[in-house]
Scaffold this motif. Structure first.
Motif, mmCIF file in Angstrom:
data_model
loop_
_atom_site.group_PDB
_atom_site.id
_atom_site.type_symbol
_atom_site.label_atom_id
_atom_site.label_comp_id
_atom_site.label_asym_id
_atom_site.label_seq_id
_atom_site.Cartn_x
_atom_site.Cartn_y
_atom_site.Cartn_z
ATOM 1 N N MET A 160 -9.201 5.374 8.799
ATOM 2 C CA MET A 160 -9.956 4.698 9.862
ATOM 3 C C MET A 160 -11.086 5.571 10.375
ATOM 4 O O MET A 160 -10.959 6.796 10.439
ATOM 5 C CB MET A 160 -9.026 4.333 11.029
ATOM 6 C CG MET A 160 -8.076 3.192 10.757
ATOM 7 S SD MET A 160 -7.008 2.833 12.177
ATOM 8 C CE MET A 160 -5.740 4.090 11.965
ATOM 9 N N THR A 161 -12.162 4.914 10.750
ATOM 10 C CA THR A 161 -13.264 5.592 11.441
ATOM 11 C C THR A 161 -12.944 5.603 12.943
ATOM 12 O O THR A 161 -11.944 5.022 13.383
ATOM 13 C CB THR A 161 -14.583 4.834 11.220
ATOM 14 O OG1 THR A 161 -14.458 3.537 11.816
ATOM 15 C CG2 THR A 161 -14.899 4.701 9.738
ATOM 16 N N ASP A 191 -18.867 10.113 4.478
ATOM 17 C CA ASP A 191 -19.354 10.661 5.747
ATOM 18 C C ASP A 191 -18.322 10.534 6.867
ATOM 19 O O ASP A 191 -18.637 10.681 8.040
ATOM 20 C CB ASP A 191 -20.652 9.956 6.160
ATOM 21 C CG ASP A 191 -20.455 8.443 6.321
ATOM 22 O OD1 ASP A 191 -19.341 7.949 5.997
ATOM 23 O OD2 ASP A 191 -21.395 7.772 6.780
ATOM 24 N N GLY A 192 -17.060 10.265 6.498
ATOM 25 C CA GLY A 192 -16.020 10.122 7.519
ATOM 26 C C GLY A 192 -15.688 11.442 8.177
ATOM 27 O O GLY A 192 -16.050 12.514 7.700
ATOM 28 N N GLU A 193 -14.974 11.353 9.296
ATOM 29 C CA GLU A 193 -14.579 12.573 10.017
ATOM 30 C C GLU A 193 -13.086 12.527 10.320
ATOM 31 O O GLU A 193 -12.492 11.456 10.440
ATOM 32 C CB GLU A 193 -15.360 12.686 11.335
ATOM 33 C CG GLU A 193 -15.134 11.527 12.280
ATOM 34 C CD GLU A 193 -15.879 11.688 13.603
ATOM 35 O OE1 GLU A 193 -16.012 12.840 14.041
ATOM 36 O OE2 GLU A 193 -16.289 10.664 14.171
ATOM 37 N N VAL A 202 -8.038 17.128 8.011
ATOM 38 C CA VAL A 202 -7.365 15.835 7.866
ATOM 39 C C VAL A 202 -7.740 15.213 6.522
ATOM 40 O O VAL A 202 -8.921 15.049 6.218
ATOM 41 C CB VAL A 202 -7.739 14.880 9.017
ATOM 42 C CG1 VAL A 202 -7.060 13.536 8.828
ATOM 43 C CG2 VAL A 202 -7.343 15.498 10.360
ATOM 44 N N ALA A 203 -6.733 14.881 5.720
ATOM 45 C CA ALA A 203 -6.971 14.254 4.419
ATOM 46 C C ALA A 203 -7.257 12.771 4.606
ATOM 47 O O ALA A 203 -6.975 12.187 5.664
ATOM 48 C CB ALA A 203 -5.755 14.441 3.516
ATOM 49 N N ARG A 204 -7.822 12.171 3.544
ATOM 50 C CA ARG A 204 -8.081 10.736 3.627
ATOM 51 C C ARG A 204 -6.776 9.970 3.869
ATOM 52 O O ARG A 204 -5.725 10.311 3.341
ATOM 53 C CB ARG A 204 -8.683 10.247 2.297
ATOM 54 C CG ARG A 204 -9.125 8.786 2.305
ATOM 55 C CD ARG A 204 -9.240 8.215 0.915
ATOM 56 N NE ARG A 204 -7.927 8.057 0.291
ATOM 57 C CZ ARG A 204 -7.636 8.437 -0.944
ATOM 58 N NH1 ARG A 204 -8.553 9.032 -1.688
ATOM 59 N NH2 ARG A 204 -6.430 8.249 -1.429
#
Length: 614
Positions: A87-88, A149-151, A171-173
């Motif tokens: 989640m974004t 580009d996620g965080e 944090v992994a995907r």
């Protein structure tokens, strides 16, 4: 969490209401929380699979698609992690803090308008995540979107007023949920307890479920595979696993349907009947799943009660479930699923019975009570069940059985009724006078010798347009038949019948000559609406004060030597004639199972023997 970096949010009012409902009144079993979180993880990984098919730039593309669970007894925590879509920041707020996708507002409004309880109103609102707060004081959600580009983010809440979001390193995907368990819920930090929950509810999830590095769900959801891809041994092993059985399945039904409902079913028929082994009435054995997630291991009312011996799985993606997945919201839909499965099972039984009659007879001998119960209780399937019944008849050898279709194939031209007789055994039935006329005319008679067979006959009433009729009752119309021996004249017969009716008084409703008898002098016929002796005995066993006096119709055989001599004796030796008449009536009542007090019978028999010896 540092106040300098934490982004604080207050739950929307509707979410606050929902949390209160979930924690305090919605779920009836707290252990459901793990099923919900594993299902959410599985959904997130399914979504990632779709993303990977269309997008090239997926973060951490090599991560395994599996659910990883870590139970930490010392820390009192339980962690559930997936490498799904993640989640974004905005999705975190939208999915876990607002009503944007959950449908919560619609639910709360519907509940308010209807005045009903939450258990009966909640539908598919996608808010199973909140069940975590039933067992946790604090929930942390670490997540990172699949986008490049996620965080890394962490969402934290105690499930009361609000939540906080802040950046997180490493944090992994996907999503990792860490539950800080309540003091009275620390059992869920025990590995054995968590393993049991996975095996119970989430064993067939489409991704590996790992507990402390070991895979738990190693059995495949066979019901979703193509039949051509499954071996007999795989079917047998799945049956033993799902049913916790030691025998092998006698029959199986594996089918998929898309219309009118999406159903995948794998149903097994055991080879042994547990109710015959002294285990009492068994619970339903066909579990209900939705998209491989267990909804109810023993769903009451899904299938007719007589089918409770069946084992297996029914999976339907069409089920509108309540938030806890504990009950089916739309009972009409559940009944529709049950109807589809029931008809498929009966069709399978009919096909198997025709394909291998000997195998069916052996199976039926062990499970006959279920089918008979079905005839008496399952009106919708009564005709289909009747085809499966088996019984001995006057035209089968002892131990051999036939079905109603077999009976009708041998019926006489113009025969409009199916004849049967109820008795304790074949030998007892064949010694009774009731069969004489039917055997003489070549008419087949079904032998019902089981204690429940009378209920079956009464419940069935007819088959293929032919009425079932007991040959022990009045009203049976038989054609004339060639019978040896000279009969009393019509005048002599009438005079004897009047003598007997006067002698018996209200013990009989009528005395007359009939066409039933060949070798016996008399027979007692009971009214069509009267209970059979077996039924009377059962009622008396249940109620010692039960009383049901039956008035019989006596039919005499004017060709029988004893009847002809009685006709003469009534004028020449009236006292002896009265004694013989009384004995004939008692003999007939005894053959009909209606003589309850034999003291007078014995006394009279002794007198007759004394007279015979001079």
């Amino acid at each position: 969490m540092s106040d300098a970096t934490a982004e604080k949010h207050v739950f929307q009012a509707e979410i606050q209401q929902l949390l209160d409902l979930v924690v305090h009144s919605l779920y009836t079993d707290r252990e459901i929380f793990l099923r919900e979180l594993i299902s959410n993880a599985s959904d997130a990984m399914e979504k990632l699979r779709h993303v990977e098919a269309t997008e090239k730039d997926v973060h951490d593309a090599g991560l395994p698609l599996q659910v990883e669970i870590i139970a930490d007894k010392e820390a009192g925590t339980l962690t559930i992690q997936d490498h799904g879509i993640g989640m974004t920041h905005d999705e975190l707020v939208e999915n876990l803090g607002t009503i944007a996708h959950s449908g919560t507002k619609a639910f709360l409004q519907a509940m308010k308008d209807s005045g009903k309880s939450p258990e009966t109103m909640i539908g598919q609102f996608g808010v199973g995540f909140y069940s975590a707060f039933m067992v946790a004081d604090e929930v942390k959600v670490f997540t990172r979107s699949w986008r490049k580009d996620g965080e890394g983010l962490v969402w934290t809440s105690d499930g009361t007023s609000g939540y906080e979001i802040e950046p997180a390193e490493g944090v992994a995907r996907g999503t990792k949920i860490v539950l800080k368990l309540k003091e009275d819920q620390k059992e869920y930090a025990e590995e054995y307890r968590v393993k049991h929950l996975v095996e119970t509810y989430s064993n067939f999830v489409g991704f590996p479920v790992m507990i402390d590095g070991k895979r738990v769900n190693e059995v495949e959801a066979l019901w979703l595979k193509n039949k051509s891809e499954i071996s007999d041994d795989e079917y047998k092993e799945f049956y033993k696993f799902q049913a916790k059985a030691f025998d092998e399945p006698q029959y199986r039904l594996h089918f998929s349907a898309d219309a009118p409902l999406e159903i995948n079913a794998l149903v097994f028929v055991p080879s042994e009947n547990p109710e015959n082994m002294g285990f009492g009435k068994v619970d339903p054995g066909v579990a209900l799943y939705c998209k491989k997630v267990l909804i109810d291991p023993e769903p009451k009312g899904l299938l007719p009660d007589w089918m409770r011996f069946l084992k297996g799985v029914i999976d339907s993606a069409d089920l509108p479930l309540n938030i806890s997945r504990e009950t089916m919201q739309d009972s009409a839909l559940v009944r529709k699923i049950g109807t589809v499965i029931s008809k498929r099972v009966l069709k399978m039984f009919d096909k198997e019975a025709d394909a291998d009659p000997e195998k069916w007879r052996a199976f039926y001998k062990k499970f006959d009570r279920f089918f008979k119960e079905g005839v008496a209780t399952d009106f919708a399937n009564k005709e289909a069940l009747a085809k499966l019944l088996r019984f001995e008849t006057s035209m089968t050898e002892a131990g051999e059985v036939a079905g109603l279709k077999d009976y009708l194939s041998r019926a006489k031209d113009g025969q409009e009724e199916i004849y049967y007789i109820v008795g304790n055994s074949r030998d007892q039935i064949e010694a009774s006078p009731y069969l004489e006329a039917f055997k003489t005319r070549g008419l087949e008679v079904i032998y019902f010798t089981d204690a429940v067979d009378e209920y079956v006959a009464d419940s069935l009433a007819e088959f293929d347009g032919k009425k079932l009729r007991s040959i022990t009752k009045g009203g049976v119309d038989l054609d004339d038949a060639e019978v040896e021996g000279e009969a009393l004249s019509e005048e002599e017969t009438t005079a004897l019948c009047e003598f007997l009716k006067t002698e018996f008084g209200d013990k009989v409703t009528k005395v007359g000559a009939g066409k039933r008898l060949v070798d016996s002098p008399v027979v007692a016929l009971v009214p069509e609406d009267a209970m059979t002796p077996q039924m009377r005995q059962m009622m008396k066993a249940m109620d010692e004060n039960f009383s049901d006096e039956v008035k019989v119709e006596l039919e005499i055989n004017p060709r029988h030597e004893l009847i002809k001599r009685l006709a003469s004796a009534k004028d020449d030796n009236a006292d002896l004639a009265k004694m013989v008449a009384g004995q004939l009536l008692d003999n007939a009542l005894m053959a009909a199972g209606l003589l309850e007090d034999a003291r007078d019978t014995v006394r009279r028999m002794n007198e007759l023997m004394a007279k015979a010896l001079g």
